[in-house]
Design a protein around this motif. Structure first.
Motif, PDB file in Angstrom:
ATOM      1  N   ALA A 137      61.132  52.473 -26.039  1.00 25.12           N
ATOM      2  CA  ALA A 137      60.837  51.056 -26.328  1.00 25.12           C
ATOM      3  C   ALA A 137      60.052  51.110 -27.855  1.00 25.12           C
ATOM      4  O   ALA A 137      59.836  50.478 -28.467  1.00 25.12           O
ATOM      5  N   LYS A 138      59.560  52.372 -28.166  1.00 25.75           N
ATOM      6  CA  LYS A 138      58.883  52.589 -29.440  1.00 25.75           C
ATOM      7  C   LYS A 138      59.978  52.552 -30.594  1.00 25.75           C
ATOM      8  O   LYS A 138      59.615  52.496 -31.798  1.00 25.75           O
ATOM      9  N   ALA A 176      52.758  62.330 -28.494  1.00 25.21           N
ATOM     10  CA  ALA A 176      53.817  62.675 -27.600  1.00 25.21           C
ATOM     11  C   ALA A 176      54.301  64.072 -28.112  1.00 25.21           C
ATOM     12  O   ALA A 176      54.830  64.597 -26.943  1.00 25.21           O
ATOM     13  N   TRP A 217      61.774  58.313 -33.455  1.00 26.31           N
ATOM     14  CA  TRP A 217      60.554  57.414 -33.638  1.00 26.31           C
ATOM     15  C   TRP A 217      59.988  57.885 -34.981  1.00 26.31           C
ATOM     16  O   TRP A 217      59.601  56.948 -35.675  1.00 26.31           O
ATOM     17  N   ILE A 247      56.989  63.210 -20.367  1.00 28.27           N
ATOM     18  CA  ILE A 247      56.852  62.151 -21.184  1.00 28.27           C
ATOM     19  C   ILE A 247      57.838  61.191 -20.628  1.00 28.27           C
ATOM     20  O   ILE A 247      58.865  61.385 -20.142  1.00 28.27           O
ATOM     21  N   ASP A 248      57.176  60.024 -20.522  1.00 29.64           N
ATOM     22  CA  ASP A 248      58.131  58.734 -20.056  1.00 29.64           C
ATOM     23  C   ASP A 248      59.225  58.311 -20.938  1.00 29.64           C
ATOM     24  O   ASP A 248      58.852  57.652 -22.211  1.00 29.64           O
ATOM     25  N   ARG A 249      60.317  58.392 -20.621  1.00 30.80           N
ATOM     26  CA  ARG A 249      61.539  58.097 -21.614  1.00 30.80           C
ATOM     27  C   ARG A 249      61.590  56.575 -22.048  1.00 30.80           C
ATOM     28  O   ARG A 249      61.685  56.272 -22.934  1.00 30.80           O
ATOM     29  N   GLU A 250      61.144  55.642 -21.045  1.00 30.39           N
ATOM     30  CA  GLU A 250      61.141  54.407 -21.204  1.00 30.39           C
ATOM     31  C   GLU A 250      60.268  53.931 -22.335  1.00 30.39           C
ATOM     32  O   GLU A 250      60.400  53.000 -23.134  1.00 30.39           O
ATOM     33  N   THR A 251      59.023  54.379 -22.004  1.00 32.89           N
ATOM     34  CA  THR A 251      58.002  54.034 -23.194  1.00 32.89           C
ATOM     35  C   THR A 251      58.413  54.600 -24.460  1.00 32.89           C
ATOM     36  O   THR A 251      58.267  53.890 -25.587  1.00 32.89           O
ATOM     37  N   LEU A 252      58.923  55.600 -24.519  1.00 35.05           N
ATOM     38  CA  LEU A 252      59.413  56.218 -25.776  1.00 35.05           C
ATOM     39  C   LEU A 252      60.725  55.485 -26.350  1.00 35.05           C
ATOM     40  O   LEU A 252      60.895  55.211 -27.695  1.00 35.05           O
ATOM     41  N   LYS A 276      63.104  50.892 -31.116  1.00 33.16           N
ATOM     42  CA  LYS A 276      63.471  49.621 -31.597  1.00 33.16           C
ATOM     43  C   LYS A 276      65.110  49.743 -31.971  1.00 33.16           C
ATOM     44  O   LYS A 276      65.504  49.233 -32.812  1.00 33.16           O
ATOM     45  N   GLY A 306      50.868  58.261 -32.448  1.00 30.49           N
ATOM     46  CA  GLY A 306      51.756  58.157 -31.360  1.00 30.49           C
ATOM     47  C   GLY A 306      52.473  59.326 -31.284  1.00 30.49           C
ATOM     48  O   GLY A 306      52.983  59.980 -30.231  1.00 30.49           O
TER      49      GLY A 306
END
Length: 181
Positions: free
Chosen positions: A83-84, A66, A104, A76-81, A86, A62
């Motif tokens: 969430a990865k 990315a 990440w 690139i979707d910031r929210e998805t990134l 933690k 991933g």
């Protein structure tokens, strides 16, 4: 509407064939595994270490995907990134995409070291048994097969780690070039 129904049935048929093939494959795998302890140990090593490496395989894959997308200039979707990673959202909401990618990548470090420690212990045990330091001839063959099975996901993890590290270095280089302009 007819095209949608045709596509739906086509996917249902393909899915059914895949399920039947998987059932026959599992049955064949079980019968082969029961034929020799070395084969069973190889499969246990492969499946066990694959499960152990799952987070690293998908994590490094991933990160590489990315970072490659970022280098191509795509969105690139910031929210998805986020969430990865933690981390609390308040801490990282103002960070750039490059910083989020690096976080990440770095968040996988503890899992990487735990995985490599597990593989190192299995490999060390196989070497000790293979050198007849502890005399156990039949056990040495089984542990050697277990190590061979564990080596496959280990090589995949190592390759994806190198690939994602390369992409992270390219992201840092691109950001440095953009800042210097």
């Amino acid at each position: 509407m007819k095209k949608e129904k045709l596509v739906w049935w086509l996917f249902m048929i393909i899915f059914g064939i895949a399920i039947v093939a998987a059932a026959f494959g599992v049955a064949a795998l079980i019968s082969v595994a029961m034929s020799s302890p070395e084969t069973a140990a190889f499969l246990v090593g492969l499946i066990g270490f694959w499960l152990f490496a799952n987070r690293l395989i998908f994590g490094y894959g991933g990160v590489a995907n990315a970072a490659s997308t970022f280098l191509k200039g795509e969105k690139i979707d910031r929210e998805t990134l986020m969430a990865k990673i933690k981390e609390p959202a308040e801490k990282i909401k103002e960070m750039s995409i490059a910083s989020l990618l690096i976080l990440w990548y770095n968040s996988l470090e503890p899992f990487k070291y735990a995985y490599y420690l597990g593989f190192f212990l299995v490999l060390t045990f196989a070497v000790i048994l293979g050198m007849n330091i502890i005399v156990a001839g039949p056990v040495a063959l089984v542990v050697k097969a277990l190590t061979y099975g564990a080596a496959i996901p280990t090589l995949i993890v190592w390759g994806l780690e190198l690939l994602s590290g390369y992409y992270i270095a390219e992201v840092i280089k691109k950001v440095a070039e953009d800042i210097s302009k």
